[in-house]
Design an enzyme around this catalytic site. Structure first.
Site, PDB file in Angstrom:
ATOM      1  N   ASP A  63     -11.024  -7.081 -12.778  1.00 48.94           N
ATOM      2  CA  ASP A  63     -11.742  -7.354 -14.034  1.00 48.94           C
ATOM      3  C   ASP A  63     -13.088  -6.633 -14.062  1.00 48.94           C
ATOM      4  O   ASP A  63     -13.465  -6.003 -15.051  1.00 48.94           O
ATOM      5  CB  ASP A  63     -11.900  -8.863 -14.272  1.00 48.94           C
ATOM      6  CG  ASP A  63     -12.201  -9.639 -13.009  1.00 48.94           C
ATOM      7  OD1 ASP A  63     -12.249  -9.049 -11.916  1.00 48.94           O
ATOM      8  OD2 ASP A  63     -12.416 -10.870 -13.114  1.00 48.94           O
ATOM      9  N   LYS A  88      -7.305  -8.417  -6.968  1.00 47.54           N
ATOM     10  CA  LYS A  88      -7.822  -9.716  -7.416  1.00 47.54           C
ATOM     11  C   LYS A  88      -7.639 -10.674  -6.229  1.00 47.54           C
ATOM     12  O   LYS A  88      -7.045 -11.755  -6.349  1.00 47.54           O
ATOM     13  CB  LYS A  88      -7.045 -10.172  -8.666  1.00 47.54           C
ATOM     14  CG  LYS A  88      -7.636 -11.359  -9.385  1.00 47.54           C
ATOM     15  CD  LYS A  88      -8.900 -11.037 -10.157  1.00 47.54           C
ATOM     16  CE  LYS A  88      -9.454 -12.309 -10.826  1.00 47.54           C
ATOM     17  NZ  LYS A  88     -10.822 -12.111 -11.334  1.00 47.54           N
ATOM     18  N   TYR A 126       0.829  -1.190   0.000  1.00 51.69           N
ATOM     19  CA  TYR A 126       0.000   0.000   0.000  1.00 51.69           C
ATOM     20  C   TYR A 126       0.875   1.256   0.000  1.00 51.69           C
ATOM     21  O   TYR A 126       1.845   1.361   0.718  1.00 51.69           O
ATOM     22  CB  TYR A 126      -0.900   0.016   1.254  1.00 51.69           C
ATOM     23  CG  TYR A 126      -1.877   1.144   1.246  1.00 51.69           C
ATOM     24  CD1 TYR A 126      -3.124   1.006   0.633  1.00 51.69           C
ATOM     25  CD2 TYR A 126      -1.553   2.351   1.818  1.00 51.69           C
ATOM     26  CE1 TYR A 126      -4.015   2.058   0.605  1.00 51.69           C
ATOM     27  CE2 TYR A 126      -2.443   3.401   1.793  1.00 51.69           C
ATOM     28  CZ  TYR A 126      -3.668   3.258   1.186  1.00 51.69           C
ATOM     29  OH  TYR A 126      -4.542   4.300   1.157  1.00 51.69           O
ATOM     30  N   ASP A 146      -0.494  -0.177 -14.043  1.00 46.82           N
ATOM     31  CA  ASP A 146       0.099   0.036 -15.364  1.00 46.82           C
ATOM     32  C   ASP A 146      -0.977  -0.126 -16.440  1.00 46.82           C
ATOM     33  O   ASP A 146      -1.160   0.733 -17.308  1.00 46.82           O
ATOM     34  CB  ASP A 146       1.220  -0.999 -15.563  1.00 46.82           C
ATOM     35  CG  ASP A 146       2.068  -0.709 -16.778  1.00 46.82           C
ATOM     36  OD1 ASP A 146       1.921   0.393 -17.351  1.00 46.82           O
ATOM     37  OD2 ASP A 146       2.866  -1.573 -17.162  1.00 46.82           O
TER      38      ASP A 146
END
Ligand code: NAD
Length: 321
Positions: free
Chosen positions: A186, A152, A124, A210
């Protein structure tokens, strides 16, 4: 007094966009002493290293740098100089505003969000002030933003799981003051494309940051207008999100705005808020007018009225004089 800033032109289209940004920053009237340093494959012949020690020393001394993109060969050749720089200077937080300026062709009416990408590993990274201080009250009054952690953790239970656990722990400390939520990466991609207006500030581990930086650049008109900053405790390095686009090298063709807006972030960092506002307004006016802009900002790619990198910078400078 002049600010000493390390300038790394980079390679590919780097030198062209860096020169455009340097000229715009000089035109604000703020005084700079530029220490120019080569990096990347081109630096090896001259200095024996793609990341010469003199360059690192210069940034450590000046604490501020402006950088053009640097090519990383795919599969073979040198390792990423960009990653090595972030590691060497411990630039752990990458801040990437994605704001849609009027006049820029986009599928969206309004986008204004910020990506905070963990920049050296998956831990973090954030900005904090002591509870109850005037800075915190000022920030709360100004920000009124929601923070979304992106992960995820359903699959990467230990790494992303740790990221989410720390995010939730920190969020508790700001409960009632800053709204906090989290999304699977996602799912977030789909939601961003449908409703970017639902998000203010995204906090992400390195790789997701990124990828989503490019996605968000796509929301606001493309890589040509997406700026960035790499922040650490000891130094700050400002650079566009985009890479060295070698196929456009030396053609005076690409958009300098991402690097110029990285310069705006640098002016804010230096406390030159007024000059930062003037330069951003000048950029915004040129974008809104849509006349003296590069090919990527025209609605039709073949539009013959587009101008070159240098000429777009000239139009921005004209509004500063
Ligand atoms: P890229 O960002 O260089 O280019 C992708 C495409 O985006 C270009 O072909 C062009 O169509 C468009 N584009 C990029 N910058 C633009 C601009 N200023 N104006 C208008 N259009 C622009 O991405 P890539 O082709 O995947 O990478 C090329 C090289 O850059 C690789 O070696 C990569 O490693 C490197 N890279 C460096 C950095 C960095 O220095 N921080 C960041 C990303 C990529």
């Amino acid at each position: 007094m002049a600010y000493r800033v390390t300038l790394i032109p980079g390679d590919g289209i780097g030198p062209e966009v860096a020169e455009a940004a340097k000229r715009c920053l000089d035109a604000t009237g703020v005084k700079f002493e530029w220490e120019i340093h080569a990096a990347g494959e081109g630096a090896i012949a001259q200095f024996g290293s793609p990341l010469p020690e003199a360059l690192l020393e210069s940034i450590r001394r000046n604490k501020v740098a402006l950088k053009g993109p640097i090519t990383t060969p795919i599969g073979t050749g040198i390792r990423s100089v960009n990653v090595a720089l972030r590691h060497a200077l411990d630039l752990y937080a990458c801040v990437r505003p994605a704001r849609l300026y009027p006049g820029v062709p986009s599928h969206y009416a309004e986008v204004d969000l910020v990506i905070i990408r963990e920049n050296s590993e998956d831990l973090y990274a954030g900005i904090e002030y002591d509870d109850g201080t005037p800075e915190v009250r000022e920030l709360i009054a100004w920000v009124k933003k929601k923070v979304t952690a992106v992960h995820k953790a359903n699959i990467m239970k230990f790494t992303d799981g740790l990221f989410l656990e720390v995010f939730r722990r920190v969020a508790v400390e700001y409960a009632g003051r800053i709204e906090a939520e989290d999304r699977l990466v996602d799912n977030l991609c789909m939601q961003l494309v449908q409703h970017p207006e639902n998000f203010d500030l995204l906090v992400l581990p390195n790789l997701y940051g990124d990828i989503l930086s490019d996605l968000c650049a796509g929301l606001i008109g493309g890589l040509g207008v997406a700026p960035g900053a790499n922040m650490g405790e000891e130094a700050a390095l400002f650079e566009p999100v985009h890479g060295s686009a070698p196929k456009y090298q030396g053609q005076n063709k690409v958009n300098p705005v991402a690097t110029i807006l990285s310069g705006v972030l640098m002016l804010h960092h230096l406390g030159e808020t007024e000059a930062a506002g003037r330069l951003e307004r000048a950029v915004s006016e040129v974008l809104r007018e849509g006349k003296s802009v590069t090919y990527d900002l025209k609605r039709e790619r073949g539009d013959r009225t587009s101008v070159g990198t240098r000429e777009m910078a000239d139009a921005i400078i004209q509004r500063l004089l």
